[in-house]
Motif scaffolding. Structure first.
Motif, PDB file in Angstrom:
ATOM      1  N   THR A   1      -2.573  -1.907   4.070  1.00  0.00           N
ATOM      2  CA  THR A   1      -3.167  -3.065   3.620  1.00  0.00           C
ATOM      3  C   THR A   1      -3.416  -3.678   2.336  1.00  0.00           C
ATOM      4  O   THR A   1      -3.932  -4.641   1.809  1.00  0.00           O
ATOM      5  N   ALA A   2      -3.012  -2.721   1.168  1.00  0.00           N
ATOM      6  CA  ALA A   2      -3.162  -3.008   0.093  1.00  0.00           C
ATOM      7  C   ALA A   2      -1.960  -2.168  -0.886  1.00  0.00           C
ATOM      8  O   ALA A   2      -1.252  -1.450  -0.544  1.00  0.00           O
TER       9      ALA A   2
ATOM     10  N   SER B   1       0.741 -13.063   5.992  1.00  0.00           N
ATOM     11  CA  SER B   1      -0.395 -12.326   5.321  1.00  0.00           C
ATOM     12  C   SER B   1      -0.686 -13.024   4.059  1.00  0.00           C
ATOM     13  O   SER B   1       0.171 -13.074   3.353  1.00  0.00           O
TER      14      SER B   1
ATOM     15  N   SER C   1      -2.905 -11.730   0.434  1.00  0.00           N
ATOM     16  CA  SER C   1      -3.784 -10.707  -0.252  1.00  0.00           C
ATOM     17  C   SER C   1      -4.018 -11.188  -1.547  1.00  0.00           C
ATOM     18  O   SER C   1      -3.304 -12.062  -2.421  1.00  0.00           O
TER      19      SER C   1
ATOM     20  N   PHE D   1      -6.901  -4.669  -5.832  1.00  0.00           N
ATOM     21  CA  PHE D   1      -6.726  -5.036  -4.354  1.00  0.00           C
ATOM     22  C   PHE D   1      -8.341  -5.793  -4.142  1.00  0.00           C
ATOM     23  O   PHE D   1      -9.216  -4.927  -4.242  1.00  0.00           O
TER      24      PHE D   1
ATOM     25  N   GLN E   1      -7.077  -8.450   2.119  1.00  0.00           N
ATOM     26  CA  GLN E   1      -5.913  -8.763   2.750  1.00  0.00           C
ATOM     27  C   GLN E   1      -6.274  -9.630   4.046  1.00  0.00           C
ATOM     28  O   GLN E   1      -7.266  -9.001   4.826  1.00  0.00           O
TER      29      GLN E   1
ATOM     30  N   TYR F   1      -4.389 -11.166   7.517  1.00  0.00           N
ATOM     31  CA  TYR F   1      -3.395 -11.236   8.420  1.00  0.00           C
ATOM     32  C   TYR F   1      -3.747 -12.030   9.776  1.00  0.00           C
ATOM     33  O   TYR F   1      -4.739 -11.600  10.600  1.00  0.00           O
TER      34      TYR F   1
ATOM     35  N   SER G   1       0.735  -4.988   3.722  1.00  0.00           N
ATOM     36  CA  SER G   1       1.416  -4.565   2.527  1.00  0.00           C
ATOM     37  C   SER G   1       2.413  -3.442   2.381  1.00  0.00           C
ATOM     38  O   SER G   1       2.863  -3.018   1.340  1.00  0.00           O
TER      39      SER G   1
ATOM     40  N   ALA H   1       5.759  -8.033  -1.060  1.00  0.00           N
ATOM     41  CA  ALA H   1       4.602  -8.871  -1.303  1.00  0.00           C
ATOM     42  C   ALA H   1       5.144  -9.760  -2.606  1.00  0.00           C
ATOM     43  O   ALA H   1       5.681  -9.069  -3.684  1.00  0.00           O
TER      44      ALA H   1
END
Lengths: 111, 113
Positions: free
Chosen positions: A97-98, B31, B33, B45, B48, B50, B98, B102
């Motif tokens: 997710t990151a 997605s 972020s 970060f 995020q 999606y 991710s 990206a």
């Protein structure tokens, strides 16, 4: 322990030389690894991605990944003054997710 | 093809105010972020999204919030601005999460005075 460690530099190399940039990371389960180039005052630009152990070559760039050692590197062959920038190493987190960024290594290529 | 677009490019706000930053991803990417980059540091970060759902949240206070719209564009909102919120705010677009490549927009430079 920092999650992603990079030498801040500056790393200075003459034009035409090989620049070697190194990165270690702490999350053993990271699966995806990225190198970004960032010029001063600009946003990061993706230059390489690598997902499995070994080498991946793209033009003058070679990324190397060793998951057992939690180590990823970027080699820039035939360095040019236009390569002078900050290079950011970014593994993905476990959940995907990151991206976890290091502080970056500043590269200076002199002509 | 258009890349990731962010607006505005620069912004000056006063402490305590609210700000909204906008991002349009690359066509076909679902997605988005958000990252914050302060001078001399790598991006950190924030969120995020999606398919309009929050998939991840970084270590930022509740003053930060975001959402994603049906066309996959996104907004980042920051309330009660502090001087320490001054940074480059980056939006990144990926096809999925991710774990895939990206691509960043040009960023929004926020200055809080």
């Amino acid at each position: 322990q920092k999650e992603v460690e990079q030498n801040s530099g500056p790393l200075s190399v003459p034009e035409g030389a090989i620049a070697s940039l190194n990165c270690t990371y702490s999350d053993r389960v990271s699966q995806s690894f990225f190198w970004y180039r960032q010029y001063s005052g600009k946003s990061p630009e993706l230059i390489m991605s690598i997902y499995s152990n070994g080498d991946k070559e793209d033009g003058r760039f070679t990324a190397q990944l060793n998951k057992a050692s939690q180590y990823v590197s970027l080699l820039i062959r035939d360095s040019q003054p236009s390569d002078s920038a900050t290079y950011l190493c970014a593994p993905s987190n476990q959940a995907g997710t990151a991206l976890i960024f290091g502080k970056g290594t500043t590269l200076s290529v002199s002509s | 093809d258009a890349g990731v677009t962010q607006s505005p490019t620069h912004l000056i706000k006063t402490r305590g105010q609210h700000v909204t930053l906008r991002c349009s991803p690359i066509s076909g990417h679902k997605s988005v972020s958000w990252y914050q980059q302060v001078l001399g540091q790598g991006p950190q970060f924030i969120f995020q999204y999606y398919e309009k759902e929050e998939r991840g949240r970084g270590n930022f206070p509740d003053r930060f919030s975001a959402r994603q719209f049906p066309n996959y564009s996104s907004e980042l909102n920051v309330n009660a601005l502090l001087l320490g919120d001054s940074a480059l705010y980056l939006c990144a677009s990926t096809r999925q999460g991710s774990e895939t490549e990206a691509f960043f927009g040009q960023g929004t430079r926020l200055t809080v005075v």
